[in-house]
Design a protein around this motif. Structure first.
Motif, PDB file in Angstrom:
ATOM      1  N   ARG A  58       0.812  -1.223   0.000  1.00 55.97           N
ATOM      2  CA  ARG A  58       0.000   0.000   0.000  1.00 55.97           C
ATOM      3  C   ARG A  58       0.838   1.262   0.000  1.00 55.97           C
ATOM      4  O   ARG A  58       0.413   2.291  -0.518  1.00 55.97           O
ATOM      5  N   SER A 203     -10.936   0.037   0.710  1.00 56.23           N
ATOM      6  CA  SER A 203      -9.966   0.144  -0.386  1.00 56.23           C
ATOM      7  C   SER A 203     -10.429  -0.682  -1.583  1.00 56.23           C
ATOM      8  O   SER A 203     -10.316  -0.254  -2.735  1.00 56.23           O
ATOM      9  N   ALA A 206     -13.134   1.116  -3.341  1.00 58.83           N
ATOM     10  CA  ALA A 206     -12.584   2.215  -4.141  1.00 58.83           C
ATOM     11  C   ALA A 206     -12.080   1.704  -5.483  1.00 58.83           C
ATOM     12  O   ALA A 206     -12.309   2.332  -6.530  1.00 58.83           O
ATOM     13  N   ARG A 233     -11.857   8.197  -4.575  1.00 60.10           N
ATOM     14  CA  ARG A 233     -10.834   8.980  -3.863  1.00 60.10           C
ATOM     15  C   ARG A 233     -11.254   9.251  -2.423  1.00 60.10           C
ATOM     16  O   ARG A 233     -10.413   9.226  -1.514  1.00 60.10           O
ATOM     17  N   LEU A 236     -10.463   6.303  -0.385  1.00 59.54           N
ATOM     18  CA  LEU A 236      -9.029   6.075  -0.225  1.00 59.54           C
ATOM     19  C   LEU A 236      -8.364   7.105   0.678  1.00 59.54           C
ATOM     20  O   LEU A 236      -7.198   6.944   1.028  1.00 59.54           O
ATOM     21  N   GLY A 239      -6.997   5.520   3.581  1.00 62.10           N
ATOM     22  CA  GLY A 239      -6.630   4.124   3.363  1.00 62.10           C
ATOM     23  C   GLY A 239      -5.151   3.840   3.397  1.00 62.10           C
ATOM     24  O   GLY A 239      -4.735   2.684   3.350  1.00 62.10           O
ATOM     25  N   SER A 241      -2.866   4.356   1.145  1.00 62.35           N
ATOM     26  CA  SER A 241      -2.316   3.814  -0.093  1.00 62.35           C
ATOM     27  C   SER A 241      -2.124   4.922  -1.119  1.00 62.35           C
ATOM     28  O   SER A 241      -3.000   5.153  -1.962  1.00 62.35           O
ATOM     29  N   ASP A 245      -4.264   5.885  -4.779  1.00 64.17           N
ATOM     30  CA  ASP A 245      -4.803   7.222  -5.001  1.00 64.17           C
ATOM     31  C   ASP A 245      -4.247   7.813  -6.292  1.00 64.17           C
ATOM     32  O   ASP A 245      -4.974   8.473  -7.053  1.00 64.17           O
TER      33      ASP A 245
END
Length: 312
Positions: A58, A203, A206, A233, A236, A239, A241, A245
Motif C-alpha cells: 500500500r 480500499s 474504491a 478517492r 481512499l 486508506g 495507499s 490514489d
C-alpha cells in the motif's frame, strides 16, 4: 507464532494509528529482518516478510517487498514448508506486477499456483488466479485473463469468501470493460462495490468504483465517470495507499480531459505525478506524457486563452 513470555502487544485504536506506527518503525523492522537472516532464523525471516506485505504494497515499498519475499521463499524452502513457499512466490508475483515486470511476475505466480495445487489449497489457488488474470490482461492475453478471473470467482464462491468474490467480480468487470463489453462490465463492477462494502473493505470498494468509472467512460458517460472516481478517492483518503490514489487520480484526469476540462485534468495528473515520482514508479513516464500532450494541444491552448479573455 505466539509472543515470547513477557512480551505485550500494542493495541491500535484505528487503522490510521497502525499505519503511522508501521511507517515510523519500518526501518527498525527491516533491521530486525536482517538480524533474523544472519542468525539463520528462517521462520522469523518468512513471518516478517509476510507480516509487512500489505503495508509495503500500500505504501509503495515494492523493492523491499520483493527482496524480502525472495529471502522468505529461500527460508521456506530450507524449512520444507510448501505453503510458505507458495505464499512467498505469490507475493513475489504481486511485487513484480506493481513495478510492471509482468514476465517475472508470471513466472512466480505460475510456481505459486503449482504449489497451491499440490497442496489442494483452494483459497491460495483463488488468490493466485486473481493476480494471474491481471498479469495476463497486461500481457495482452485476453482469453487467459478471462479464464483466470472466472476460475478465481468460482473458487472464492465455493469458499464463501465475500471479499474474494468482490475482488473476482471486479476482475470480471475490468475484463469486460477492456475487451469491448462496458455494459456487462457495469453489472460486475456494481456487484463488486456492493460486496466490498458488505465485507467492510473500503480500499477494495474504491478499486471497484475506479473500474465502474472506467466502464462508464467507455460509454461516453464522462460526468458519471467523474463522480465515481471522486467517490473512490473519498474512500481512499484514509486508506494509507498513495499508489492507489495516484491510479485513481490518473484515471480521473483522463475523464476530465475527455469531458473537455483540460486544466482540471492537468491538475489531477500533476498530483498523481508527485506521488509516482516519490515512489519511483514507472507509470510516472506515462502520466508525464499525458501532461505534455495537453500542454502541447492546440485545443487546450485555445481553451486557456479563451478562459483568460472571458474573465476580463
Amino acid at each position: 507464532m505466539r509472543p515470547a513470555a513477557g512480551v505485550v502487544g500494542e493495541d491500535f485504536g484505528t487503522d490510521t494509528d497502525a499505519l503511522d506506527w508501521l511507517t515510523q518503525e519500518h526501518p527498525a523492522l527491516v533491521a530486525v529482518a536482517d538480524v533474523a537472516l544472519d542468525a539463520g532464523l528462517d521462520s522469523h525471516v518468512w513471518l516478517l516478510a509476510w507480516s509487512l506485505s500489505t503495508f509495503r504494497d500500500r505504501t509503495g515499498h515494492w523493492q523491499e517487498h520483493i527482496a524480502a519475499h525472495h529471502r522468505a521463499a529461500a527460508a521456506a524452502h530450507r524449512l520444507g514448508n510448501r505453503t510458505w513457499q507458495a505464499r512467498a512466490h505469490h507475493q513475489l508475483g504481486l511485487g513484480y506486477t506493481r513495478i510492471l515486470r509482468h514476465d517475472e511476475a508470471h513466472t512466480h505466480l505460475a510456481r505459486a499456483l503449482d504449489l497451491f495445487g499440490a497442496l489442494a489449497d483452494h483459497q491460495g489457488q483463488a488468490d493466485v488466479h486473481f493476480t494471474l488474470g491481471h498479469v495476463c490482461d497486461r500481457l495482452g492475453r485476453a482469453r487467459d485473463a478471462l479464464q483466470h478471473a472466472q476460475r478465481c470467482h468460482d473458487l472464492y464462491r465455493a469458499a464463501a469468501d465475500l471479499t474474494g468474490q468482490a475482488r473476482a467480480a471486479n476482475a470480471l468487470g475490468l475484463w469486460h470493460s477492456n475487451n469491448g463489453y462496458p455494459d456487462a462490465a457495469i453489472g460486475y463492477c456494481e456487484q463488486s462495490v456492493r460486496l466490498h462494502h458488505e465485507a467492510g473493505d473500503h480500499s477494495g470498494a474504491a478499486l471497484a468504483l475506479d473500474s465502474l468509472a472506467q466502464a462508464h467512460a467507455r460509454l461516453g458517460r464522462h460526468a458519471v465517470s467523474i463522480a465515481h472516481y471522486q467517490q473512490a478517492r473519498a474512500l481512499l483518503r484514509n486508506g494509507g495507499s498513495p499508489y492507489l490514489d495516484a491510479v485513481v487520480l490518473t484515471n480521473l484526469g483522463e475523464a476530465h480531459h475527455a469531458n473537455g476540462d483540460h486544466d482540471t485534468a492537468v491538475r489531477c495528473w500533476s498530483d498523481a505525478l508527485v506521488v509516482l515520482d516519490k515512489l519511483g514508479h514507472p507509470n510516472a513516464i506515462h502520466v508525464r506524457g499525458l501532461i505534455d500532450g495537453v500542454i502541447r494541444s492546440p485545443d487546450a491552448r485555445r481553451d486557456r486563452i479563451c478562459g483568460a479573455g472571458s474573465g476580463n
